[in-house]
Each structure stands twice: as C-alpha cells, then as structure tokens.
Design an enzyme around this catalytic site. Structure first.
Site, PDB file in Angstrom:
ATOM      1  CG  HIS A  55      19.368  11.534   2.311  1.00  7.63           C
ATOM      2  ND1 HIS A  55      20.220  11.572   3.389  1.00  7.63           N
ATOM      3  CD2 HIS A  55      19.013  10.236   2.166  1.00  7.63           C
ATOM      4  CE1 HIS A  55      20.364  10.357   3.884  1.00  7.63           C
ATOM      5  NE2 HIS A  55      19.646   9.521   3.162  1.00  7.63           N
ATOM      6  CG  HIS A 104      18.274   7.093   9.758  1.00  7.83           C
ATOM      7  ND1 HIS A 104      17.152   6.640  10.400  1.00  7.83           N
ATOM      8  CD2 HIS A 104      17.915   7.216   8.453  1.00  7.83           C
ATOM      9  CE1 HIS A 104      16.160   6.486   9.525  1.00  7.83           C
ATOM     10  NE2 HIS A 104      16.603   6.826   8.343  1.00  7.83           N
TER      11      HIS A 104
END
Length: 760
Positions: A55, A104
């Site tokens: 990420h 998210h």
C-alpha cells in the site's frame, strides 16, 4: 518490556524477529539487515514493515506506473505532479486546484462505518496538506450483489460513514458511483476523492528542509487504532473475516478534523511552515521518513514526546499507529511560538517532537535510547521494486469469444418496453437518491451540479464564476473483457461526463483496484490497464496528477473485477453556463451525437437481465471523444443546448429516462431507420451524447457538428410535463414519467430501507 535500542540490535544479531507476521518477505528482511549492517531494532522493523508494504511502497506497481510520467502529455496547467500528496493544476485567474482519489477498501469491509469515514478523512488531509482548502468530496463505491445479506450489512454502514464524516466537516459530496457485482462480495471498493482550492503562491510540499528547523506534531493524540492498517489490512488477501483485524481499522473524529483544517489554513495564511505531511497510512513512520527523505538533511525525533491517549503503547506501536486527524509540520524556530499560539486558539494539541539535522539519518529516540537510526530514503523511497511475472490468462480468449449474440433480444414494442422498465429498476441503473440524500451536496454554497448529474461542479471564484467539474468512472466488466480497452473506456466516460456538463477536461487522478499482484493473471490485467490508461491520457492530452493502487482485493483466490476508477477534473469559465442533464422546456429538439454500433458485450442489459459477461467491450475512439467534448463545451459556452447527457451504462434508453425524470419533462422519440430498435436503445457504444437544443439554435448547433464532421441526428422533441407526460418511442411503445419514476426510485428503499442504523 525493555527498549530494543540500536546498541542492543548491534550486540544481538541472533535475536529472532517477527518479520513475516509484519508482512515482510524473507529477502526483504535480509535486505533491511544489509542496509543497516545489523539486525533492525523492533522499532525499525515496524517502520520498514509498514513503509515497504504494498500500500505504501507500490513495490509491485512502480514499474508500470512510470508510464504515467513517461507518456505524459505536455501540460501548461500542471503545477505539481505525481510524487506529492496530491497533484495541483492551474485553473486560471491565479487559482490552483488539487485533487486525488484513494482507496479504503479492506477497512470498510471489516468496519463499514469507520472504514469509510476514515477514508474520507484521509483524502481530505491529503488535499489540506497541499495548502488548499478542501471544497468537495466524491465517493466511487462498489459492492457485492445488491440483495446479498452481507451487502445489506456493508452498504448502509459505508454510506453512513461517508456521509457522517463529510457532513460533519461541512464538505459537499458532489458525485461518485454505486455499482454492484458478485465479484465485490467480501471485498467492497470504497474509493474517496477530494478536491481543494488555493492560490498559486499557497502550494505546500511535504519536505523537511533547513537544519535546526523544528518538527511539530499536531492534531489528535495517538492511540492504538489503525496499527498495521496498511500492512495487515491493505496489503494482504482476505481469506475470511477475523475479529483480530478490527484493531487495524482507524477510528475517525470529524469534528477534530474540522478544527484541524481551520487551524492549518490559518497557519498557512501566516506562512508558518516549511513543509507539512499528514499522518495517514503508516502514521509517524510515513510522516517522519517521507519528510526527511524529501528534504535536504536528516531528522531527529523524541518519540516519548508524542502525546498519547493510550499510555501503554510501545515505541513500535506509536510508529505504526494510524490514528486519524494528525499532521506533522516543519517550522522555523522563530515561528514556532506563533504556530503553537494558533494551535491553542483552535484547541488543537501541538508538540515539538524533533528537529531537522544536517546529517543524512532519521534518528528516533525513546526516553533517551536510540531506537531508530536509518537512512530515510531507504524507508520512504527506496523500498523493494518487483517486476512481478504476468501473462495473458488462458481463459481470456474463451471469455472474449463468448459474445452475448445468443441472448434473447425483444423484437416488438412490448418487449422493448419491458426491458427498459426492468433495466431502469436494476440496482446499477436505479436512482441512487437513497444514498445521496444521506450526503449534504450543497453545504458551503459553491455546488452548482451534483448527483445525479453527469459531473459534480463547484464555483471557486464568486466574482468571475470560474468553476471546476469532476467525474469518476470505471466499468470493471469492460476491464475484465479487455483491461487495456477497459481502462481507456473508464477515462473516456469520465472525460465525456465532464465535457457534457460544459467543462474542459484538464487532468486525471486514478484509483487502480485489482486482486493479488502475486497472481500472474491479475498482474497482466494491471499491466494492460495501466498501459491503456497512460496511452489514452497522452492521446486526450490530460496528464495523470496522482492516485492510488489498491491490490489484494480478493477473497481467497477469487479476485474482484479489475476496476480502474478514473477521475477527471475540468474547468469552466463561468458556472452559469453549465449544462444539466435534464430536459426542461417543451418543444426543444433532441439530438443524438455519435455513432451507434451493435455493442452489448459487458453491457448492463447483459449483466442485469442475463447474468452474462463475455465478448469484446465497446470500441474505444479517443479522437471521437475529443471532438465530442469540444462540441459539448462550445455548445454550453454559446448557449446552444439546454440539456446534455452522455450515453454509457444502459445506452440511449437509460439516458432518455434520466433526462426525462430529472425535470419531469417527456419526449417523443423516433429511432434512426438504419438501426435495429433494440441496438438503438440499449447499445453502450461510446463517444455519444443526447442533447436538447432550443429550436432557434438548431442551425448553429447543426453547423457546429457538421464543421467538425461529427455524426448527429435529430431523434425527437421534448413534449409534456408532469407524471402523465410520456416518453414515447414512436411506433414501438410509450411509458409515463410517473411509471418510470416508480420503477427507477423504488429499488434502493426496497433493498436497504430496513438496514439504516443510527451511528454516533
């Protein structure tokens, strides 16, 4: 527990460390030891694990993302490109706009409300960090089947989280998407976009420069929430829902963020910061290492000065915590007193935790013991880079060969009418008001277009009417059929939506949502989509300013549809010239722009009514998209159209229904003689729009299209208003506005009304 210091690490090389549990590979751990010349301390291991996560480090995507820079079109508007918290573009008159979309996803499955809420909070801080006032948000969302039990758990919570956080911040939500597909079951996509506005001279950057300048942590206190979020949640595949993942989800406080925004803007106005970074993914590990890495020296931080709301936190946990509403600023010593005064005025906690040094190391102490001593670039910018193996999947040819030609197509008016009513009520095409009514779309007073318009639009200059429009799009079915074309189609639709509203497309952000990069099939999809998007941006002349890659979106070995979500920003000189989607006055001429082909593979008709996915997606024609955009923008500027709506999911039929319902005006439509009625109504060919032209402007409008050699044909006239007015497809069928509205608006309340739950 005793502190694991740098001295201890040098003296005890044999100590076993939990590198695998923290998401690191064996060779990555070995490389860390090589960089440091010893084993890492537990604090250093924590930092490397989060910063080298997929990420944060983009280790599997970097080699492909470089194309966005290498193929970038020349752009006089680009002020800040990729590499910062968000891109910045010049929109004229001394104004600059910054925008970005991020994901998210996994947190929103584990804790739908907080996962979605903190997704909004994080992207807002990215925009704030650039020196801008956030002015609007958007939310591209994707879920499993609309009638699935888990969707009824996840969707209401996500929507409440997006709305709750954004509404408390006082930011309008001006657009987005809600899409359903079985591949997202167990792995919803919650992407969040924010746009902010500033003057050119107010742009801020994330870098720590100037030896002796002080490092100030301000905002909320640090807690145990969100520990390992980017490595535990965002950088691994879901096998099953486990309660142990819950601590990895951050907990948001929008009221804290609201005062933090105002505090930052006052600090910016007095020019009190040298550099600034928000604390999002990877928390302090990210903020300290990235600021130091991008600066001209080193940094020394006393970790025990960090204000905690949980005094039991270890140094490793403090470094990994992703507690929300925190910022890190670099401030000259002479300005610190004023900086702290402003923070106190806004009741924002602020603490000097360190200083910029003239060295080249990031040093972090804990009660006097040195627990981190690393080259900051090795943490922040020189992590592993993988060239993952990829290959065209063996099943791709069979998928593309399975065209929907054998699916039954209605041959008469009654059958066409039935298909239209079933499609307008299908979850992907149905009215999304149940969702958007939970968002404040008009707070701040600058919103001039919002859902369900083709693009959201906000005024940024009261005097001139200067504004910006934004749209996000991404069809995962098209990308599954052909990821190269699918990414281009996502860009083309967002580009077209912005132009349909009357704005000139200017720049791009993207959120690339894919399955596991360790799967060669998925990696091929990603490589092709990235290549396709970079090529299309070059041809359309819109640079990528930044974005996000989200991998590991799969449950077990079942990956989501490859879903490149593309956001396009455009400018409009005067928002009073904007073009809405809805038909208004009676007697206006309805024109269809563009070429319609028999293109139904991956269409909403095939998906919603037949559960079919196969064939080749609609043809990409970027030259036609560019010409169509010019026509739509010029027509808006010159007052030649009263309404315009792009053709995409559901084809002409859906566009006509939405145009009629928006302002309650009917239409008499005659389909082109050279097209099969079914194809004319439901094909999803691209580079098309439907427009309503005042009768007195027909000649000028026709001349504009003719001069550009762009296909156009008059297909109807607006006629009648109110629920009894008709959408009359002459010679085939008619349906009242009232019946269309009942079909279009009933789906979401029926599916989700019982699932609304109050949230604090």
């Amino acid at each position: 527990m005793s502190t694991d210091s740098v001295r201890d690490a040098g003296a005890t090389p044999e100590v076993e460390q939990p590198w695998a549990q923290l998401g690191l590979k064996e060779d990555e751990y070995a490389r860390i030891r090589e960089i440091l010349g010893r084993r890492p301390t537990s604090s250093e291991l924590a930092m490397y694990s989060v910063m080298w996560s997929e990420h944060c480090s983009y280790k599997s995507s970097k080699v492909h993302l470089r194309q966005f820079g290498e193929k970038a079109p020349a752009s006089d508007a680009l002020l800040v490109g990729m590499g910062e918290n968000a891109g910045v573009v010049d929109v004229g008159g001394g104004w600059a706009v910054t925008f970005k979309v991020e994901s998210h996803n996994h947190p929103s499955y584990v804790e739908p409300y907080q996962g979605a809420a903190t997704g909004v909070g994080g992207i807002v801080r990215d925009i704030l960090t650039m020196g801008a006032r956030p002015v609007a948000v958007m939310d591209p969302l994707r879920f499993g089947p609309a009638d699935a039990e888990d969707t009824r758990r996840v969707l209401p919570g996500v929507v409440a989280g997006v709305g709750g956080y954004g509404n408390c911040l006082g930011l309008p939500n001006i657009g987005g998407e809600v899409v359903f597909d079985p591949s997202y079951a167990g792995n919803p996509l919650v992407n969040a976009l924010c746009v902010g506005v500033m003057r050119h001279e107010d742009v801020k950057l994330a870098r720590a420069t100037g030896a002796g300048n002080l490092v100030v942590l301000f905002g909320a206190t640090t807690g145990g929430d969100g520990i390992g979020g980017v490595s535990v949640l965002a950088s691994e595949t879901f096998d099953e829902q486990r309660p142990t993942k819950r601590p990895s989800v951050q907990v948001g406080d929008p009221f804290m963020e609201k005062v933090l925004i105002e505090c930052c803007l006052e600090v910016f106005a007095e020019d009190l910061v040298v550099g600034i970074q928000d604390l999002g993914g990877a928390g302090l590990s990210c903020a300290t290492s990235e600021l130091a890495s991008a600066g001209d020296g080193g940094m020394r931080v006393a970790l025990d000065r960090v204000p905690l709301r949980d005094p039991s936190l270890s140094p490793e946990e403090i470094l990994m915590s992703e507690s929300q509403e925190r910022m890190c600023a670099v401030v000259e010593p002479s300005k610190v007193e004023r900086f702290l005064e402003i923070c106190a005025k806004w009741d924002v906690s602020a603490t000097v935790i360190g200083e910029v040094t003239d060295g080249d190391r990031l040093e972090i102490t804990w009660h006097g013991d040195l627990v981190v001593d690393v080259p900051p670039r090795s943490v922040a910018h020189e992590g592993p880079v993988y060239e993952r193996p990829y290959a065209r999947p063996g099943w791709q040819d069979a998928l593309q060969a399975d065209a929907p030609a054998s699916l039954p197509r209605p041959a008469d008016g009654d059958g066409l009418r039935d298909v239209l009513l079933r499609l307008v009520a299908s979850p992907n095409l149905a009215d999304k008001r149940w969702v958007t009514d939970q968002y404040d779309r008009y707070v701040l007073g600058g919103t001039v277009l919002a859902q369900p318009e083709d693009a959201g639009m906000v005024r940024i200059d009261e005097e001139t009417g200067l504004g910006v429009a934004l749209a996000t799009d991404g069809n995962g079915r098209f990308a599954k059929l052909d990821p190269y074309a699918g990414a281009q189609l996502a860009l083309a639709e967002a580009y077209r939506n912005v132009a349909t509203a009357g704005a000139t497309p200017l720049a791009v952000t993207n959120c690339l949502n894919f399955g596991s990069p360790e799967d060669p099939d998925v990696m091929w999809q990603f490589a092709e989509a990235t290549r396709g998007l970079a090529d299309a941006c070059r041809e359309l002349g819109v640079p990528v300013t930044g974005g996000n890659v989200s991998f590991y979106n799969q449950t077990g070995d079942v990956a989501i549809l490859p879903t490149p979500v593309v956001g396009v920003l455009g400018t409009i000189d005067d928002v009073a010239r904007r073009t809405p989607i809805g038909f208004g006055e009676e007697g206006q001429q309805v024109y269809l722009l563009g070429t319609t082909r028999d293109e139904l593979a991956g269409s909403e008709w095939a998906h919603a009514l037949h559960g079919h996915l196969g064939g080749l997606p609609p043809q990409v024609d970027l030259a036609a998209e560019r010409t169509l955009a010019q026509i739509l923008v010029n027509a808006s500027r010159d007052g030649l159209v009263d309404a315009a709506h792009d053709l995409a999911d559901g084809g002409l039929a859906q566009a006509l229904v939405e145009a009629c319902l928006r302002r309650g005006t009917g239409a008499r439509i005659w389909l082109p003689d050279d097209l099969d009625p079914f194809v004319a109504l439901f094909s999803e060919s691209t580079a098309r729009a439907v427009v309503a032209v005042p009768r007195e402007e027909e000649v000028r409008f026709s001349d504009m299209c003719t001069a550009r050699r762009f296909p156009f044909v008059r297909i109807g006239v607006t006629d009648g208003q109110g629920d009894d007015a008709l959408l009359d497809v002459q010679g085939l069928f008619s349906v009242t506005i009232g019946e269309l509205r009942a079909a279009h608006t009933g789906t979401f309340p029926r599916l989700f009304e019982q699932d609304v739950q109050p949230h604090a």
